[in-house]
Design a protein around this motif. Structure first.
Motif, PDB file in Angstrom:
ATOM      1  N   VAL A  44      -6.486   8.596  15.073  1.00 44.82           N
ATOM      2  CA  VAL A  44      -6.643   9.490  16.217  1.00 44.82           C
ATOM      3  C   VAL A  44      -6.031  10.856  15.931  1.00 44.82           C
ATOM      4  N   GLU A  45      -4.914  10.865  15.215  1.00 47.56           N
ATOM      5  CA  GLU A  45      -4.284  12.140  14.852  1.00 47.56           C
ATOM      6  C   GLU A  45      -5.124  12.907  13.827  1.00 47.56           C
TER       7      GLU A  45
ATOM      8  N   TYR B 164     -11.766   5.562  23.240  1.00 50.50           N
ATOM      9  CA  TYR B 164     -11.703   4.169  23.677  1.00 50.50           C
ATOM     10  C   TYR B 164     -11.856   4.069  25.191  1.00 50.50           C
ATOM     11  N   LYS B 165     -12.786   3.199  25.620  1.00 51.12           N
ATOM     12  CA  LYS B 165     -12.972   2.904  27.038  1.00 51.12           C
ATOM     13  C   LYS B 165     -13.088   1.391  27.188  1.00 51.12           C
ATOM     14  N   LYS B 166     -12.084   0.808  27.804  1.00 52.95           N
ATOM     15  CA  LYS B 166     -11.990  -0.646  27.904  1.00 52.95           C
ATOM     16  C   LYS B 166     -13.229  -1.253  28.530  1.00 52.95           C
ATOM     17  N   GLU B 167     -13.756  -0.619  29.587  1.00 48.33           N
ATOM     18  CA  GLU B 167     -14.907  -1.190  30.293  1.00 48.33           C
ATOM     19  C   GLU B 167     -16.145  -1.237  29.412  1.00 48.33           C
TER      20      GLU B 167
ATOM     21  N   SER C  19     -15.672   0.688  21.199  1.00 49.42           N
ATOM     22  CA  SER C  19     -14.637   0.225  22.128  1.00 49.42           C
ATOM     23  C   SER C  19     -14.530  -1.297  22.158  1.00 49.42           C
ATOM     24  N   ALA C  20     -15.555  -1.978  21.646  1.00 45.47           N
ATOM     25  CA  ALA C  20     -15.546  -3.444  21.614  1.00 45.47           C
ATOM     26  C   ALA C  20     -14.950  -3.994  20.328  1.00 45.47           C
TER      27      ALA C  20
ATOM     28  N   SER D  26     -12.637   6.862  18.266  1.00 51.42           N
ATOM     29  CA  SER D  26     -12.704   5.865  19.337  1.00 51.42           C
ATOM     30  C   SER D  26     -11.502   4.933  19.363  1.00 51.42           C
ATOM     31  N   GLY D  27     -10.558   5.152  18.463  1.00 53.09           N
ATOM     32  CA  GLY D  27      -9.362   4.338  18.465  1.00 53.09           C
ATOM     33  C   GLY D  27      -9.549   2.960  17.869  1.00 53.09           C
TER      34      GLY D  27
END
Length: 361
Positions: A339-340, A182-185, A267-268, A291-292
């Motif tokens: 994620v785990e 995950y990348k917020k940007e 991420s979106a 990617s969460g």
């Protein structure tokens, strides 16, 4: 060690870039035999840049194509002339041609590996798939030194019924956990591009627009869910139909086509959904997990190896709707579980498992 990879079409090689680069780095020689005639089925340019030679064969995804018959002699000639140690085949029709071509060559020490990315016969499969593909695969397993399955259902069935001297379970091609996180940007960038504000739910699927991927049932299921946009990354023949269905049900659907920045879409997204009718072990679902993203998927072979819930019957609109609502209501817990669990499918682990096969065959 000289290794020949064989696939029906060239674009399948996209899935093996990381592993093959690793093999080249440790000193193995890799070549490829495939069909690149269709403009969308080219082998990625990196392989030729790395020194891999690409040979043309007439394989086709159509089981009635005579190209698959011609490919038997083509494969036999390539393997005989180049004297490979291992032939590693993927995809059903290329694998059938390969094992027939290499039957006698195995007497000279050649080893044949077949990675099954999902048998065409499976629990709930059409009877015709069982009548055609099951006896062929069982017969050809006699000429397979290592049969690699990527999901537990296929592994258990092959282990019980097939003749291969060695049957392995290696779950997929592995996930790059550094790339898919995950990348917020990245999420903000994609939402801005698609004009989806942060207060709106973004539902995401990644995959070809075809009947098996089953996107239409999702469109029908979300018609009563307010404030939601369904984004599909992928291309295919059903694009126009999906847009028509979305228009009929007043659903906000965005088809963005093929994208090279698919990791930014995860991420979106608020929820990832995989509604397929048939899968082996779906890569996009693993990418979404890494990617969460909270995920929901059809209750079928492969998907059940990856997530425990929410799962749904791919034919039930009500089940799909309930699964989406469930994922939205339990996002934090699902993300933590995903994620785990995906750590067990990381590239490094899968790479070691396949390396072990190569070194002990």
């Amino acid at each position: 060690m000289k290794i020949l990879y064989i696939t029906t079409i060239g674009s399948t090689m996209d899935f093996f870039k990381s592993f093959i680069k690793n093999q080249l780095d440790i000193g193995n020689h890799i070549d490829i035999a495939t069909n690149e005639n269709d403009g969308r089925t080219k082998v990625a340019t990196c392989y030729r840049e790395w020194g891999c030679q690409v040979f043309h064969i007439d394989t086709s995804r159509s089981p009635i194509s005579f190209g698959n018959i011609r490919a038997i002699k083509q494969i036999r000639d390539i393997v005989s002339n180049r004297r490979y140690n291992i032939v590693h085949c993927h995809t059903p029709l290329a694998a059938m041609a390969t094992r027939i071509a290499c039957k006698k060559l195995r007497k000279n020490g050649l080893k044949v590996i077949y990675t099954v990315h999902g048998f065409h016969f499976y629990t709930g499969a059409p009877l015709m798939s069982w009548l055609i593909y099951y006896p062929i695969e069982k017969w050809l397993s006699k000429y397979t030194d290592v049969l690699i399955t990527i999901n537990k259902e296929d592994y258990n069935r092959a282990k019980k019924n097939f003749y291969s001297s060695r049957i392995e379970y290696i779950p997929g091609v592995g996930i790059n956990l550094e790339k898919f996180k995950y990348k917020k940007e990245n999420g903000e960038k994609i939402r801005a591009e698609l004009r989806i504000n942060n207060k709106r739910t973004m539902l995401l699927s990644v995959g070809e627009l075809n009947k098996n991927k089953n996107h239409e049932i999702v469109i029908r299921a979300i018609k009563d869910i307010p404030n939601i946009t369904y984004v599909i990354v992928g291309r295919g023949e059903l694009g126009a139909r999906l847009l028509n269905v979305a228009n009929e049900y007043n659903v906000d659907l965005k088809l963005v086509g093929y994208r090279t920045d698919v990791e930014e879409f995860y991420s979106a997204a608020d929820v990832y959904i995989l509604p397929s009718i048939r899968e082996g072990l779906n890569v996009s679902l693993m990418e979404a997990m890494a990617s969460g993203v909270a995920c929901c998927a059809s209750k079928i072979r492969g998907n059940e190896d990856l997530i425990d819930k929410p799962l749904f019957r791919p034919s039930s609109m009500n089940d799909v709707k309930y699964a989406i609502r469930n994922a939205l209501d339990n996002r934090d817990d699902l993300i933590k579980d995903n994620v785990e669990k995906i750590n067990g499918f990381r590239f490094e682990k899968i790479n070691k498992m396949l390396n072990d096969v190569y070194s002990t065959i």
